[in-house]
Structures are given as C-alpha cells and as structure tokens.
Enzyme design. Sequence first.
Site, mmCIF file in Angstrom:
data_model
loop_
_atom_site.group_PDB
_atom_site.id
_atom_site.type_symbol
_atom_site.label_atom_id
_atom_site.label_comp_id
_atom_site.label_asym_id
_atom_site.label_seq_id
_atom_site.Cartn_x
_atom_site.Cartn_y
_atom_site.Cartn_z
ATOM 1 N N ASP A 259 -19.565 -27.795 11.863
ATOM 2 C CA ASP A 259 -19.391 -28.096 13.201
ATOM 3 C C ASP A 259 -20.733 -28.801 13.707
ATOM 4 O O ASP A 259 -21.596 -28.157 14.476
ATOM 5 C CB ASP A 259 -19.448 -26.649 13.957
ATOM 6 N N ASN B 23 -25.667 -28.150 18.276
ATOM 7 C CA ASN B 23 -25.889 -27.412 16.891
ATOM 8 C C ASN B 23 -27.174 -27.956 15.995
ATOM 9 O O ASN B 23 -27.356 -27.625 14.940
ATOM 10 C CB ASN B 23 -24.759 -26.977 16.039
ATOM 11 N N ASP C 54 -25.357 -22.524 14.123
ATOM 12 C CA ASP C 54 -23.986 -22.380 14.153
ATOM 13 C C ASP C 54 -23.501 -22.813 12.623
ATOM 14 O O ASP C 54 -22.652 -23.901 12.540
ATOM 15 C CB ASP C 54 -23.253 -22.967 14.984
#
Length: 135
Positions: A61, A66, A80
């Site tokens: 992701d 992130n 994450d």
Amino acid sequence: HPDTAARAIGAGLRALHDALPVDDCPFSWGVADRTARLSPDARARVGDVPAVDRLVVCHGDPCAPNTLLDDGGRWTAHVDLDALGVADRWADLAVASYSLEWNYGDGHEPAFFEGYGIAPDAGRIAFYRHLWDLG
C-alpha cells in the site's frame, strides 16, 4: 513541496525494495494471490500479466501518505505495512506514482521515478494500476 515529497517517496521505496530479503519473506503480494481474492467478474477483467521485472518485498500500500518524511523532505520510514509481500516491484511503483496525483495533483511522477532511479514502464504501470483499481 510536492516534487520534493515525490522524490523522497521514490527513494524510500527503493530503499525498502533493496533492503528486504525476498527469500525470507513469508508473504506474497503477487498477481496470483491478489487475483484469487477478487470477485469472479473482476478476476475475468485482470488481463494479461506482464513478465516480472524484479521480485522484491513490496510495501503493498505504497500510497504517498504511507511514507514518512523528515522536515528536510527526506524519506525516514514506511507505515501501514499490512499488505507487505513479495511481488514485482512495479506493483508498488505503479501505485505509489498513481497516488501522487491523488495527494499532490498532476505532474510529479518524473520526480518520483527520479528518486527511485528508474524510467517509467508504461505497460507495467497500466497493468498494476488496473489491478489496484479492481481490488
């Protein structure tokens, strides 16, 4: 400073890809595993899978938020990581560069690919963005 951030996101993703050992990663984020989780209709729309360029441990992701940057605009950490797994690096590169538009607007992909140290691959980018959108 979107170009600074895009460049740092690319550098951070390259650091992740270069550092983590593929053979020691027990997780997969590869096309077969990802498509197995799709609905039958979505699975039918995946299309032709490009040949693997380089297997790495992908973030899974890699959207811009992130990647954490310091006050000087340098990559410091990733967050994450629940989708982390082995896949072609373009699975991350396509989505990370895709997210730049959502977060910063158009025009920042060149800085991202410069930060990573690779030229864009239009075919792989299109495939992995399409797969992302199906999921």
